[in-house]
Design a protein around this motif. Sequence first.
Motif, mmCIF file in Angstrom:
data_model
loop_
_atom_site.group_PDB
_atom_site.id
_atom_site.type_symbol
_atom_site.label_atom_id
_atom_site.label_comp_id
_atom_site.label_asym_id
_atom_site.label_seq_id
_atom_site.Cartn_x
_atom_site.Cartn_y
_atom_site.Cartn_z
ATOM 1 N N VAL A 13 0.848 -1.201 0.000
ATOM 2 C CA VAL A 13 0.000 0.000 0.000
ATOM 3 C C VAL A 13 0.881 1.248 0.000
ATOM 4 C CG1 VAL A 13 -1.674 1.345 1.343
ATOM 5 C CG2 VAL A 13 -1.977 -1.128 1.101
ATOM 6 N N LYS A 14 1.889 1.270 0.876
ATOM 7 C CA LYS A 14 2.786 2.425 0.997
ATOM 8 C C LYS A 14 3.475 2.750 -0.327
ATOM 9 C CE LYS A 14 6.927 3.880 3.491
ATOM 10 N NZ LYS A 14 7.926 3.470 4.484
ATOM 11 N N HIS A 15 3.888 1.702 -1.057
ATOM 12 C CA HIS A 15 4.593 1.900 -2.324
ATOM 13 C C HIS A 15 3.648 1.884 -3.530
ATOM 14 C CE1 HIS A 15 7.973 0.777 0.328
ATOM 15 N NE2 HIS A 15 8.557 1.742 -0.363
ATOM 16 N N GLN A 16 2.349 1.978 -3.259
ATOM 17 C CA GLN A 16 1.307 2.065 -4.282
ATOM 18 C C GLN A 16 1.315 0.892 -5.262
ATOM 19 O OE1 GLN A 16 1.891 6.028 -5.852
ATOM 20 N NE2 GLN A 16 0.824 6.943 -4.123
ATOM 21 N N VAL A 17 1.653 -0.283 -4.753
ATOM 22 C CA VAL A 17 1.563 -1.501 -5.554
ATOM 23 C C VAL A 17 0.104 -1.947 -5.588
ATOM 24 C CG1 VAL A 17 2.357 -3.892 -5.792
ATOM 25 C CG2 VAL A 17 3.928 -2.136 -4.951
ATOM 26 N N ILE A 18 -0.601 -1.731 -4.470
ATOM 27 C CA ILE A 18 -2.054 -1.947 -4.424
ATOM 28 C C ILE A 18 -2.694 -0.665 -3.896
ATOM 29 C CG2 ILE A 18 -1.870 -4.447 -4.064
ATOM 30 C CD1 ILE A 18 -2.667 -3.968 -1.115
ATOM 31 N N LEU A 19 -3.981 -0.522 -4.143
ATOM 32 C CA LEU A 19 -4.713 0.637 -3.651
ATOM 33 C C LEU A 19 -4.830 0.578 -2.130
ATOM 34 C CD1 LEU A 19 -7.623 0.694 -6.258
ATOM 35 C CD2 LEU A 19 -5.626 2.216 -6.177
#
Length: 174
Positions: free
Chosen positions: A60-66
């Motif tokens: 989430v932090k690295h915007q790999v998933i929403l």
Amino acid sequence: MAEFDQYHRWKNQIRELRIPHWSELPKFDLYMDQVIAFINDALGPLGVDPMTPAMINNYVKHQVILSPVKKKYQTMHLADLLLIGLLKPLFSTDTIRNGIDQVTAGDFPKQAYDNFVDALNDALAHIGEQHDVKVATTLNEKLMQVAIDAVISRIQSEKLLTMIQKPARRVKKI
């Protein structure tokens, strides 16, 4: 010979496994502990390393998933996490995210996910044997097929390595 029999038993077990389709994913929002249980139950039999809350928070932090909505994860999150869990031992998270984005740019996420799962489940059902696969007619289909081949090869090679590894001999300290 016993090791080869063990491999055949394992191969037959793997052939029975199925990754869930979109319609089989929970239709209600899940909290982190429920997500962890679901993902690890689905991928654990394939020998995939367990997913942890820290891993998901990092995605989430690295915007790999929403980001989750009010700490709850939805069907889209689960589909992404299943794919990440399968592909993470082989590819960087950036590569995985780019692949997911590329494939879903040409198809709805549900359909793209189900196409991947269909091809993966077919490959699992035929693991360890030659079989006819659908010929890719687009680069997106080819991308999915190559990723699935890599997953299947990794699963098999890791299992074979664990089966043939001999315990290391201990050296006595003087």
